[in-house]
Design a protein around this motif. Structure first.
Motif, PDB file in Angstrom:
ATOM      1  N   SER A  42      -0.007   3.054  -5.507  1.00  0.00           N
ATOM      2  CA  SER A  42       0.344   1.737  -6.039  1.00  0.00           C
ATOM      3  C   SER A  42       1.623   1.205  -5.394  1.00  0.00           C
ATOM      4  O   SER A  42       1.743   0.008  -5.120  1.00  0.00           O
ATOM      5  N   PHE A  43       2.567   2.100  -5.137  1.00  0.00           N
ATOM      6  CA  PHE A  43       3.824   1.678  -4.526  1.00  0.00           C
ATOM      7  C   PHE A  43       3.605   1.263  -3.073  1.00  0.00           C
ATOM      8  O   PHE A  43       4.194   0.291  -2.595  1.00  0.00           O
ATOM      9  N   LEU A  44       2.735   1.987  -2.382  1.00  0.00           N
ATOM     10  CA  LEU A  44       2.401   1.609  -1.013  1.00  0.00           C
ATOM     11  C   LEU A  44       1.732   0.239  -0.990  1.00  0.00           C
ATOM     12  O   LEU A  44       2.032  -0.597  -0.132  1.00  0.00           O
ATOM     13  N   LEU A  45       0.840   0.005  -1.944  1.00  0.00           N
ATOM     14  CA  LEU A  45       0.179  -1.303  -2.031  1.00  0.00           C
ATOM     15  C   LEU A  45       1.210  -2.405  -2.248  1.00  0.00           C
ATOM     16  O   LEU A  45       1.135  -3.478  -1.632  1.00  0.00           O
ATOM     17  N   LEU A  46       2.187  -2.149  -3.123  1.00  0.00           N
ATOM     18  CA  LEU A  46       3.244  -3.127  -3.374  1.00  0.00           C
ATOM     19  C   LEU A  46       4.081  -3.365  -2.117  1.00  0.00           C
ATOM     20  O   LEU A  46       4.476  -4.507  -1.822  1.00  0.00           O
ATOM     21  N   GLN A  47       4.355  -2.318  -1.357  1.00  0.00           N
ATOM     22  CA  GLN A  47       5.089  -2.469  -0.095  1.00  0.00           C
ATOM     23  C   GLN A  47       4.315  -3.339   0.895  1.00  0.00           C
ATOM     24  O   GLN A  47       4.892  -4.190   1.584  1.00  0.00           O
ATOM     25  N   LEU A  48       3.004  -3.150   0.957  1.00  0.00           N
ATOM     26  CA  LEU A  48       2.176  -3.953   1.856  1.00  0.00           C
ATOM     27  C   LEU A  48       2.150  -5.415   1.426  1.00  0.00           C
ATOM     28  O   LEU A  48       2.185  -6.322   2.271  1.00  0.00           O
ATOM     29  N   VAL A  49       2.093  -5.638   0.116  1.00  0.00           N
ATOM     30  CA  VAL A  49       2.124  -7.005  -0.413  1.00  0.00           C
ATOM     31  C   VAL A  49       3.423  -7.690  -0.005  1.00  0.00           C
ATOM     32  O   VAL A  49       3.429  -8.821   0.493  1.00  0.00           O
ATOM     33  N   GLN A  50       4.542  -7.001  -0.208  1.00  0.00           N
ATOM     34  CA  GLN A  50       5.846  -7.569   0.135  1.00  0.00           C
ATOM     35  C   GLN A  50       5.973  -7.814   1.632  1.00  0.00           C
ATOM     36  O   GLN A  50       6.485  -8.858   2.070  1.00  0.00           O
ATOM     37  N   ASN A  51       5.495  -6.879   2.425  1.00  0.00           N
ATOM     38  CA  ASN A  51       5.565  -7.013   3.876  1.00  0.00           C
ATOM     39  C   ASN A  51       4.759  -8.228   4.354  1.00  0.00           C
ATOM     40  O   ASN A  51       5.210  -8.982   5.233  1.00  0.00           O
ATOM     41  N   CYS A  52       3.589  -8.417   3.772  1.00  0.00           N
ATOM     42  CA  CYS A  52       2.741  -9.546   4.167  1.00  0.00           C
ATOM     43  C   CYS A  52       3.364 -10.883   3.767  1.00  0.00           C
ATOM     44  O   CYS A  52       3.304 -11.858   4.522  1.00  0.00           O
ATOM     45  N   ILE A  53       3.968 -10.932   2.588  1.00  0.00           N
ATOM     46  CA  ILE A  53       4.629 -12.169   2.149  1.00  0.00           C
ATOM     47  C   ILE A  53       5.740 -12.544   3.119  1.00  0.00           C
ATOM     48  O   ILE A  53       5.906 -13.709   3.491  1.00  0.00           O
ATOM     49  N   LEU A  54       6.503 -11.541   3.564  1.00  0.00           N
ATOM     50  CA  LEU A  54       7.618 -11.800   4.478  1.00  0.00           C
ATOM     51  C   LEU A  54       7.153 -12.174   5.881  1.00  0.00           C
ATOM     52  O   LEU A  54       7.917 -12.738   6.661  1.00  0.00           O
ATOM     53  N   ASN A  55       5.893 -11.856   6.193  1.00  0.00           N
ATOM     54  CA  ASN A  55       5.387 -12.105   7.539  1.00  0.00           C
ATOM     55  C   ASN A  55       4.359 -13.230   7.595  1.00  0.00           C
ATOM     56  O   ASN A  55       3.518 -13.264   8.502  1.00  0.00           O
ATOM     57  N   GLY A  56       4.429 -14.138   6.624  1.00  0.00           N
ATOM     58  CA  GLY A  56       3.635 -15.351   6.714  1.00  0.00           C
ATOM     59  C   GLY A  56       2.218 -15.280   6.194  1.00  0.00           C
ATOM     60  O   GLY A  56       1.432 -16.203   6.425  1.00  0.00           O
ATOM     61  N   TRP A  57       1.867 -14.205   5.497  1.00  0.00           N
ATOM     62  CA  TRP A  57       0.528 -14.097   4.912  1.00  0.00           C
ATOM     63  C   TRP A  57       0.476 -14.837   3.573  1.00  0.00           C
ATOM     64  O   TRP A  57       1.492 -14.978   2.886  1.00  0.00           O
ATOM     65  N   ILE A  58      -0.717 -15.261   3.197  1.00  0.00           N
ATOM     66  CA  ILE A  58      -0.983 -15.671   1.818  1.00  0.00           C
ATOM     67  C   ILE A  58      -1.499 -14.434   1.090  1.00  0.00           C
ATOM     68  O   ILE A  58      -2.415 -13.764   1.584  1.00  0.00           O
ATOM     69  N   VAL A  59      -0.904 -14.122  -0.041  1.00  0.00           N
ATOM     70  CA  VAL A  59      -1.243 -12.884  -0.746  1.00  0.00           C
ATOM     71  C   VAL A  59      -1.860 -13.187  -2.107  1.00  0.00           C
ATOM     72  O   VAL A  59      -1.293 -13.938  -2.908  1.00  0.00           O
ATOM     73  N   VAL A  60      -3.029 -12.599  -2.350  1.00  0.00           N
ATOM     74  CA  VAL A  60      -3.667 -12.624  -3.672  1.00  0.00           C
ATOM     75  C   VAL A  60      -3.560 -11.204  -4.208  1.00  0.00           C
ATOM     76  O   VAL A  60      -4.206 -10.292  -3.687  1.00  0.00           O
ATOM     77  N   TYR A  61      -2.743 -11.016  -5.242  1.00  0.00           N
ATOM     78  CA  TYR A  61      -2.420  -9.663  -5.726  1.00  0.00           C
ATOM     79  C   TYR A  61      -2.859  -9.511  -7.179  1.00  0.00           C
ATOM     80  O   TYR A  61      -2.433 -10.264  -8.051  1.00  0.00           O
ATOM     81  N   ILE A  62      -3.719  -8.531  -7.419  1.00  0.00           N
ATOM     82  CA  ILE A  62      -4.162  -8.176  -8.776  1.00  0.00           C
ATOM     83  C   ILE A  62      -3.543  -6.825  -9.113  1.00  0.00           C
ATOM     84  O   ILE A  62      -4.043  -5.780  -8.669  1.00  0.00           O
ATOM     85  N   PRO A  63      -2.429  -6.780  -9.873  1.00  0.00           N
ATOM     86  CA  PRO A  63      -1.722  -5.509 -10.091  1.00  0.00           C
ATOM     87  C   PRO A  63      -2.418  -4.551 -11.057  1.00  0.00           C
ATOM     88  O   PRO A  63      -2.184  -3.357 -11.000  1.00  0.00           O
ATOM     89  N   ARG A  64      -3.260  -5.056 -11.950  1.00  0.00           N
ATOM     90  CA  ARG A  64      -3.937  -4.204 -12.918  1.00  0.00           C
ATOM     91  C   ARG A  64      -5.373  -4.685 -13.102  1.00  0.00           C
ATOM     92  O   ARG A  64      -5.684  -5.435 -14.014  1.00  0.00           O
ATOM     93  N   ALA A  65      -6.258  -4.222 -12.234  1.00  0.00           N
ATOM     94  CA  ALA A  65      -7.643  -4.701 -12.263  1.00  0.00           C
ATOM     95  C   ALA A  65      -8.373  -4.266 -13.526  1.00  0.00           C
ATOM     96  O   ALA A  65      -9.351  -4.899 -13.923  1.00  0.00           O
ATOM     97  N   LYS A  66      -7.905  -3.204 -14.179  1.00  0.00           N
ATOM     98  CA  LYS A  66      -8.613  -2.767 -15.384  1.00  0.00           C
ATOM     99  C   LYS A  66      -8.498  -3.790 -16.511  1.00  0.00           C
ATOM    100  O   LYS A  66      -9.316  -3.790 -17.433  1.00  0.00           O
ATOM    101  N   LYS A  67      -7.519  -4.694 -16.423  1.00  0.00           N
ATOM    102  CA  LYS A  67      -7.398  -5.759 -17.409  1.00  0.00           C
ATOM    103  C   LYS A  67      -8.554  -6.755 -17.304  1.00  0.00           C
ATOM    104  O   LYS A  67      -8.770  -7.560 -18.211  1.00  0.00           O
ATOM    105  N   LEU A  68      -9.286  -6.701 -16.187  1.00  0.00           N
ATOM    106  CA  LEU A  68     -10.436  -7.582 -16.008  1.00  0.00           C
ATOM    107  C   LEU A  68     -11.683  -7.048 -16.692  1.00  0.00           C
ATOM    108  O   LEU A  68     -12.663  -7.792 -16.847  1.00  0.00           O
ATOM    109  N   VAL A  69     -11.664  -5.767 -17.070  1.00  0.00           N
ATOM    110  CA  VAL A  69     -12.873  -5.164 -17.639  1.00  0.00           C
ATOM    111  C   VAL A  69     -12.642  -4.517 -18.999  1.00  0.00           C
ATOM    112  O   VAL A  69     -13.574  -3.961 -19.581  1.00  0.00           O
TER     113      VAL A  69
END
Length: 317
Positions: A42-69
């Motif tokens: 989960s921490f690696l995923l968060l690092q990738l999200v932050q890295n992409c935001i800083l590098n011009g990506w549009i990020v769609v982030y779902i931190p807790r997918a189990k809340k959908l079910v």
């Protein structure tokens, strides 16, 4: 001190993977972070999200997918799509997407005219204004989210990262019930279905990637057999032809690849993490070499245990 994190070897390799993916369709880069509980998925995923935001990506982030079910948000049946819509979570997702990507969304506009019940959105409408419609009229949030994702899929100005934590929960039995009190399958819920479509390549961004992270410690939403097969992960028991599989769920796992997160922090990674705490004067012990080696050994190098049962445990001594 300010929040910080330690860049691990797997962080660098995952970031390099996304750098290569920024000019390719997301169909080519669909990975799931795997590994034992507490290794840092989960921490690696968060690092990738932050890295992409800083590098011009549009990020769609779902931190807790189990809340959908887990039946924690309202839902309603939609005859048009023959799925169950989740308006509250759709609105929340739109608001998060706007908060993280407002500057980039301001530069994008709709590529065609859209109609939502009695409201029409003309060609060239700013995507921020499109989200604003859902904020003013929350019942429209599911169809606005669907439209926004379609627009993001076709634009080529910014790569898009779709990041989902608790990814395995989307393939499990949901807590939602239909009018006959029969459990609703995850692919009959609008948001889980949308996520699984991008994960399986049924839908794709013109530029971008899909990254999920599984949770192995959740006893309610365990890793299902369909996902284990797709990611080539070990089963709890010997696999036989008689084990039940859902063909539909198997279709939503097509093309997914596993990115294994190491079970242990290396000595260099753990020492760097310890040094951050030491320099911040957050540790009570003054015998730093002895304390570091003892906590690293006690946790067996597991990232979560090293922090929670190791470094934080020094406050109890």
């Amino acid at each position: 001190s300010k929040p910080c994190s330690v860049v691990r070897t797997v962080t660098v390799s995952a970031a390099q993977m996304l750098d290569k993916a920024r000019s390719k369709p997301s169909l080519d880069t669909r990975v799931v972070l795997t590994g034992r509980s507490g290794c840092g998925k989960s921490f690696l995923l968060l690092q990738l999200v932050q890295n992409c935001i800083l590098n011009g990506w549009i990020v769609v982030y779902i931190p807790r997918a189990k809340k959908l079910v887990d039946s924690s948000t309202p839902y309603e049946y939609d005859l048009r799509t023959q799925t169950y819509l989740q308006p509250a979570f759709s609105l929340q997702t739109l608001q998060r997407l706007l908060a993280a990507n407002q500057a980039k969304l301001t530069m994008l506009a709709t590529q065609k005219k859209h109609s939502f019940e009695k409201r029409e959105v003309p060609f060239g409408t700013n995507l921020v204004d499109l989200i604003g419609i859902a904020v003013k009229e929350p019942p429209l949030a599911p169809v606005i989210l669907e439209t926004l994702m379609t627009e993001l899929s076709t634009q080529t100005k910014h790569p898009v990262l779709f990041a989902v934590d608790d990814f395995q929960a989307l393939y499990c039995r949901t807590a939602y019930r239909d009018p006959h009190f029969v459990p609703i399958r995850p692919f009959h819920l609008s948001l889980p279905r949308m996520i699984m479509e991008y994960a399986s390549g049924k839908k794709s961004f013109a530029k971008g990637a899909f990254v999920g992270a599984i949770t192995t410690s959740d006893t309610q939403y365990k890793l299902p057999s369909e996902l284990k097969d797709a990611l080539d992960l070990p089963h709890e028991h010997f696999k036989t032809p008689y084990d039940k599989r859902s063909r539909t769920l198997m279709g939503y796992t097509t093309g997914l690849k596993a990115l294994h997160v190491p079970e242990q922090l290396s000595l260099v990674e753990a020492a760097s993490l310890y040094e951050v705490w030491k320099d911040d004067k957050a540790l009570i012990s003054s015998l730093h070499d002895e304390a570091f080696l003892s906590k690293y050994t006690e946790s067996s190098g597991n990232a979560r245990d090293f922090v929670w049962k190791g470094l934080l445990a020094t406050f109890d001594s």
